[in-house]
Enzyme design. Structure first.
Site, PDB file in Angstrom:
ATOM      1  N   GLU A  60      13.902  37.189  18.379  1.00  0.00           N
ATOM      2  CA  GLU A  60      14.696  38.264  17.796  1.00  0.00           C
ATOM      3  C   GLU A  60      14.627  39.455  18.743  1.00  0.00           C
ATOM      4  OE1 GLU A  60      13.400  35.627  14.636  1.00  0.00           O
ATOM      5  OE2 GLU A  60      12.111  36.951  15.820  1.00  0.00           O
ATOM      6  N   ASN A  84      18.488  47.369  22.148  1.00  0.00           N
ATOM      7  CA  ASN A  84      17.804  47.017  23.398  1.00  0.00           C
ATOM      8  C   ASN A  84      18.747  46.195  24.289  1.00  0.00           C
ATOM      9  OD1 ASN A  84      16.044  46.275  25.429  1.00  0.00           O
ATOM     10  ND2 ASN A  84      14.385  45.677  24.036  1.00  0.00           N
ATOM     11  N   TYR A 137      18.231  37.868  27.906  1.00  0.00           N
ATOM     12  CA  TYR A 137      18.253  36.635  27.119  1.00  0.00           C
ATOM     13  C   TYR A 137      19.554  35.865  27.312  1.00  0.00           C
ATOM     14  CZ  TYR A 137      14.236  38.938  25.013  1.00  0.00           C
ATOM     15  OH  TYR A 137      13.049  39.579  24.825  1.00  0.00           O
TER      16      TYR A 137
END
Length: 184
Positions: free
Chosen positions: A137, A142, A149
Site C-alpha cells: 500500500e 507519495n 512501484y
C-alpha cells in the site's frame, strides 16, 4: 554444495573488486552498486527510528519494529552504505503464498539515489521463490513511491479507504500488486 560455494565466492569476489575499483577509480562504479543489504538486528533500531521519525508524520513506534522481529513470517532488511550508514530499511511479510511489503523507507541523505529501487528489487527477488504475488500500500500523496512501484511492474488493484493516519483525519491507500509467477 560446490555450486553454491562457487556462487558465493563469485559474489564476494565481485563485491570486493567493485569496492576496490570504486576506491581507485571513483567514477567507475555507481554509488548504488556499493550499497549492501543485510538482515536488520536490534542494534539497528536507533538508526531505523531516526529515519522513521524524520520521514513520517505518524511513524511506527520502536515497539512495532520489535514486533516485526518476533513475527515468524516477517523479514527485516537494512540497506547500508560502504561507511555502514543506514541508507534505508525494508520489512516484508511472507505467508500462504503471498508477500506483503510492510515498510520501505530511505534515509533523507540517500533519497533520489536509487536506494529505494535497490531495496524494492531485493524484496521482489526475496519474495519470488516464496510467494505468487507481492502486495503493498502507498499513500496517494507519495508520487515518488507510486512512480517507483509502477516502473517496477506493480499494478494498481484498489483503494483502502481511510487506511493511513493523516493530519486532518485519515488518508486512503492505493493498493498495488506484482505477480511473481510468470504468466503462461
Amino acid at each position: 554444495m560446490w555450486k553454491l560455494l562457487h556462487k558465493l565466492k563469485s559474489a564476494v569476489v565481485y563485491d570486493a573488486d567493485r569496492e576496490f575499483y570504486a576506491k581507485v577509480f571513483p567514477d567507475s562504479v555507481e554509488a548504488r552498486d556499493l550499497l549492501r543489504l543485510r538482515k536488520m538486528d536490534h542494534a539497528d533500531l536507533p538508526g531505523v527510528m531516526a529515519i522513521e521519525t524524520v520521514n513520517y508524520e505518524f511513524p511506527w513506534s520502536e515497539g512495532v519494529f520489535k514486533d516485526c522481529f518476533r513475527a515468524m513470517n516477517y523479514t527485516n532488511w537494512i540497506c547500508e552504505a560502504p561507511d555502514e550508514t543506514i541508507a534505508g530499511y525494508a520489512i516484508i511479510s511472507v505467508a500462504a503464498g503471498e508477500a506483503h511489503i510492510m515498510n520501505i523507507s530511505v534515509n533523507p541523505a540517500f533519497q533520489r539515489q536509487g536506494v529505494g529501487r535497490k531495496m524494492l528489487e531485493h524484496l521482489i527477488e526475496y519474495a519470488r521463490p516464496r510467494a505468487e504475488t507481492l502486495y503493498l500500500e502507498v499513500r496517494p500523496s507519495n508520487p515518488g513511491a507510486i512512480h517507483l512501484y509502477r516502473s517496477s511492474g506493480f499494478r494498481e488493484i484498489g483503494i483502502r479507504k481511510n487506511y493511513y493516519p493523516a493530519k486532518n483525519g485519515k488518508e486512503d491507500a492505493i493498493m498495488f500488486a506484482l505477480d511473481l509467477v510468470p504468466m503462461l
